[in-house]
Design an enzyme around this catalytic site. Structure first.
Site, PDB file in Angstrom:
ATOM      1  N   GLY A   1      27.037  33.454  34.188  1.00  0.00           N
ATOM      2  CA  GLY A   1      28.400  34.003  34.283  1.00  0.00           C
ATOM      3  C   GLY A   1      28.899  34.426  32.917  1.00  0.00           C
TER       4      GLY A   1
ATOM      5  CG  LEU B   1      28.025  39.785  31.611  1.00  0.00           C
ATOM      6  CD1 LEU B   1      27.389  40.924  32.379  1.00  0.00           C
ATOM      7  CD2 LEU B   1      27.931  40.030  30.118  1.00  0.00           C
ATOM      8  N   GLY B   2      31.832  36.965  32.422  1.00  0.00           N
ATOM      9  CA  GLY B   2      33.132  36.671  33.016  1.00  0.00           C
ATOM     10  C   GLY B   2      34.176  36.346  31.963  1.00  0.00           C
ATOM     11  CD  GLN B   3      40.119  34.444  32.282  1.00  0.00           C
ATOM     12  OE1 GLN B   3      39.912  33.658  33.188  1.00  0.00           O
ATOM     13  NE2 GLN B   3      41.319  34.643  31.801  1.00  0.00           N
TER      14      GLN B   3
ATOM     15  CG  ASP C   1      21.992  35.906  42.735  1.00  0.00           C
ATOM     16  OD1 ASP C   1      22.576  34.811  42.556  1.00  0.00           O
ATOM     17  OD2 ASP C   1      22.095  36.562  43.781  1.00  0.00           O
TER      18      ASP C   1
ATOM     19  CE1 TYR D   1      36.752  27.804  41.626  1.00  0.00           C
ATOM     20  CE2 TYR D   1      38.885  26.731  41.360  1.00  0.00           C
ATOM     21  CZ  TYR D   1      37.760  27.317  40.800  1.00  0.00           C
ATOM     22  OH  TYR D   1      37.649  27.412  39.435  1.00  0.00           O
TER      23      TYR D   1
ATOM     24  CE  LYS E   1      34.853  25.222  39.846  1.00  0.00           C
ATOM     25  NZ  LYS E   1      33.719  25.602  38.993  1.00  0.00           N
TER      26      LYS E   1
HETATM   27  P1  NAD Z   1      34.836  34.974  36.219  1.00  0.00           P
HETATM   28  O1  NAD Z   1      34.957  35.304  37.673  1.00  0.00           O
HETATM   29  O2  NAD Z   1      35.581  35.774  35.220  1.00  0.00           O
HETATM   30  O3  NAD Z   1      33.303  34.983  35.802  1.00  0.00           O
HETATM   31  C1  NAD Z   1      32.286  34.475  36.618  1.00  0.00           C
HETATM   32  C2  NAD Z   1      31.057  35.322  36.384  1.00  0.00           C
HETATM   33  O4  NAD Z   1      30.026  34.830  37.247  1.00  0.00           O
HETATM   34  C3  NAD Z   1      31.248  36.806  36.705  1.00  0.00           C
HETATM   35  O5  NAD Z   1      30.806  37.595  35.614  1.00  0.00           O
HETATM   36  C4  NAD Z   1      30.379  37.031  37.929  1.00  0.00           C
HETATM   37  O6  NAD Z   1      29.784  38.318  37.970  1.00  0.00           O
HETATM   38  C5  NAD Z   1      29.325  35.963  37.728  1.00  0.00           C
HETATM   39  N1  NAD Z   1      28.645  35.616  38.975  1.00  0.00           N
HETATM   40  C6  NAD Z   1      29.189  35.508  40.213  1.00  0.00           C
HETATM   41  N2  NAD Z   1      28.224  35.239  41.100  1.00  0.00           N
HETATM   42  C7  NAD Z   1      27.058  35.165  40.413  1.00  0.00           C
HETATM   43  C8  NAD Z   1      25.711  34.931  40.794  1.00  0.00           C
HETATM   44  N3  NAD Z   1      25.362  34.717  42.063  1.00  0.00           N
HETATM   45  N4  NAD Z   1      24.773  34.924  39.819  1.00  0.00           N
HETATM   46  C9  NAD Z   1      25.101  35.146  38.532  1.00  0.00           C
HETATM   47  N5  NAD Z   1      26.364  35.407  38.129  1.00  0.00           N
HETATM   48  C10 NAD Z   1      27.320  35.413  39.058  1.00  0.00           C
HETATM   49  O7  NAD Z   1      35.158  33.400  36.066  1.00  0.00           O
HETATM   50  P2  NAD Z   1      35.670  32.597  34.800  1.00  0.00           P
HETATM   51  O8  NAD Z   1      37.146  32.606  34.838  1.00  0.00           O
HETATM   52  O9  NAD Z   1      34.952  33.036  33.576  1.00  0.00           O
HETATM   53  O10 NAD Z   1      35.207  31.134  35.251  1.00  0.00           O
HETATM   54  C11 NAD Z   1      33.989  30.559  34.837  1.00  0.00           C
HETATM   55  C12 NAD Z   1      33.927  29.138  35.364  1.00  0.00           C
HETATM   56  O11 NAD Z   1      35.089  28.400  34.960  1.00  0.00           O
HETATM   57  C13 NAD Z   1      33.879  29.033  36.889  1.00  0.00           C
HETATM   58  O12 NAD Z   1      33.054  27.962  37.262  1.00  0.00           O
HETATM   59  C14 NAD Z   1      35.302  28.716  37.264  1.00  0.00           C
HETATM   60  O13 NAD Z   1      35.364  28.042  38.476  1.00  0.00           O
HETATM   61  C15 NAD Z   1      35.729  27.845  36.097  1.00  0.00           C
HETATM   62  N6  NAD Z   1      37.182  27.823  35.921  1.00  0.00           N
HETATM   63  C16 NAD Z   1      37.871  28.946  35.516  1.00  0.00           C
HETATM   64  C17 NAD Z   1      39.260  28.887  35.369  1.00  0.00           C
HETATM   65  C18 NAD Z   1      40.052  30.102  34.932  1.00  0.00           C
HETATM   66  O14 NAD Z   1      41.300  30.041  34.912  1.00  0.00           O
HETATM   67  N7  NAD Z   1      39.425  31.188  34.555  1.00  0.00           N
HETATM   68  C19 NAD Z   1      39.947  27.689  35.622  1.00  0.00           C
HETATM   69  C20 NAD Z   1      39.230  26.582  36.063  1.00  0.00           C
HETATM   70  C21 NAD Z   1      37.842  26.644  36.169  1.00  0.00           C
END
Ligand code: NAD
Length: 320
Positions: A12, A14-16, A56, A146, A150
């Site tokens: 993940g 490339l995510g936030q 994936d 969700y 968790k």
């Molecule tokens: P996000 O949605 O921005 O990033 C998640 C990334 O995972 C995305 O780039 C997506 O393309 C990738 N992804 C999804 N399915 C996939 C797969 N099958 N294989 C590979 N990659 C895959 O999420 P985030 O905000 O960066 O969150 C990251 C983690 O932190 C998560 O576990 C989330 O539950 C946890 N979290 C986030 C927050 C928040 O406010 N952002 C708060 C609590 C917990």
């Protein structure tokens, strides 16, 4: 004895959170020791990591191969479906949010990995728990798929630690706020969107009601906390489910007041959607004293500092 170089895989990436965590890990460990992975095709601007794997996380065979090929020692496993999106695909969310985590724990059990980071969330708390200053040891009662995923993930982490000594560490992140990457479908995302619309439109319609307080954390503090936890000596850690992290607590109305200090004409109205029901089951504030005691958690940003920093950086990013 020569210590093994830490080689890091981020899922993940490339995510936030992943984008910013990858940048910091590259600064600390060097690009050659960091492998980013995600669903997107490779592009040279995608990440600062030395390597990128399009992967994936549900593809167990490929994940194992990548761990072996790069001799990965540490995984930051961030790939998941977030709270809003999980409600739309509950059965898939359950699979995606748990199976790869268990798979990484299995690899650590076999000795393929030394350490795993996996984020939990304040979504584990749920209905019937105290609203404010929620402690580390309250009974969890999540009301969303969700939150259920968790909570189960936390118990799997604890199980692998207790039974096999697997070093898997976790934080219950509150809502995360960042100017660098857009939010990914969470209930606290209003606190990111509001800044874009304040700057671009001068107004914002919040999908969370004006007096709903939720715990939030600025991304810089979230990344620091994550790295602090991962650097802490194993013997200092007393929590093997996931550590509470409080950050700051505010309502949409209070955040709007902070924005108005910087943009006096900013206007806000409220049209709660399905995410309000999720927010109603979440705590307003969190007690994170155990994280402070065990590994020295501290914060730099409150809502005023965060608002100023968001607006300053977004003005540059949006060329305003
Ligand atoms: P996000 O949605 O921005 O990033 C998640 C990334 O995972 C995305 O780039 C997506 O393309 C990738 N992804 C999804 N399915 C996939 C797969 N099958 N294989 C590979 N990659 C895959 O999420 P985030 O905000 O960066 O969150 C990251 C983690 O932190 C998560 O576990 C989330 O539950 C946890 N979290 C986030 C927050 C928040 O406010 N952002 C708060 C609590 C917990």
């Amino acid at each position: 004895m020569e210590s093994k170089t830490e080689k890091i895989l981020i899922t993940g990436a490339l995510g936030q959170i992943g984008t910013e965590l990858t940048t910091r890990l590259v600064e600390i460990h060097g690009a050659e020791n960091v492998v980013a992975s995600g669903l997107d095709r490779w592009d040279k601007n995608l990440t600062s990591a030395g390597f990128y794997e399009r992967m994936d996380v549900m593809n167990t065979q490929l994940v194992r191969q990548v761990i072996k090929d790069y001799e990965i020692t540490t995984v930051y496993h961030l790939a998941s479906l977030l709270s809003g999106t999980s409600e739309k695909q509950p059965l898939f969310a359950w699979k995606l949010n748990l199976e790869p985590l268990i798979n990484f724990c299995e690899m650590a059990k076999e000795g393929l990995l030394d350490k795993i980071f996996w984020p939990s969330s304040i979504a584990v708390f749920g209905k019937g728990i105290p609203k404010t200053n929620v402690g580390q040891e309250v009974i969890l009662n999540p009301a969303t798929v969700y939150g259920i995923s968790k909570m189960a993930g936390e118990k799997w982490c604890e199980y692998y630690f207790e039974k096999y000594g697997v070093d898997v560490r976790s934080i219950r992140y509150p809502g995360l706020i960042s100017w660098k990457t857009p939010a990914g479908g969470g209930t606290t995302d209003y606190a990111v969107e509001i800044f874009y619309e304040a700057l671009e439109e001068g107004k914002y319609t919040s999908f969370i009601s004006e007096d709903t307080a939720m715990p939030m954390l600025y991304m810089d503090d979230a990344i620091n906390a994550t790295l602090q936890l991962m650097e802490a000596p194993k013997e200092n850690l007393s929590v093997h489910t996931a550590y509470n992290l409080g950050g700051m607590s505010f309502t949409p109305k209070e955040l709007a007041a902070e924005i108005k200090k910087e943009i006096p004409d900013f206007a806000i109205d409220y049209k709660p959607d399905f995410r309000q029901a999720i927010a109603d089951t979440w705590p307003a504030s969190i007690d994170d004293s155990v994280a402070k005691k065990d590994w020295g958690l501290s914060y730099e940003f409150g809502k005023t500092e965060m608002t100023k920093d968001m607006l300053k950086n977004l003005r540059v990013k949006l060329a305003l």
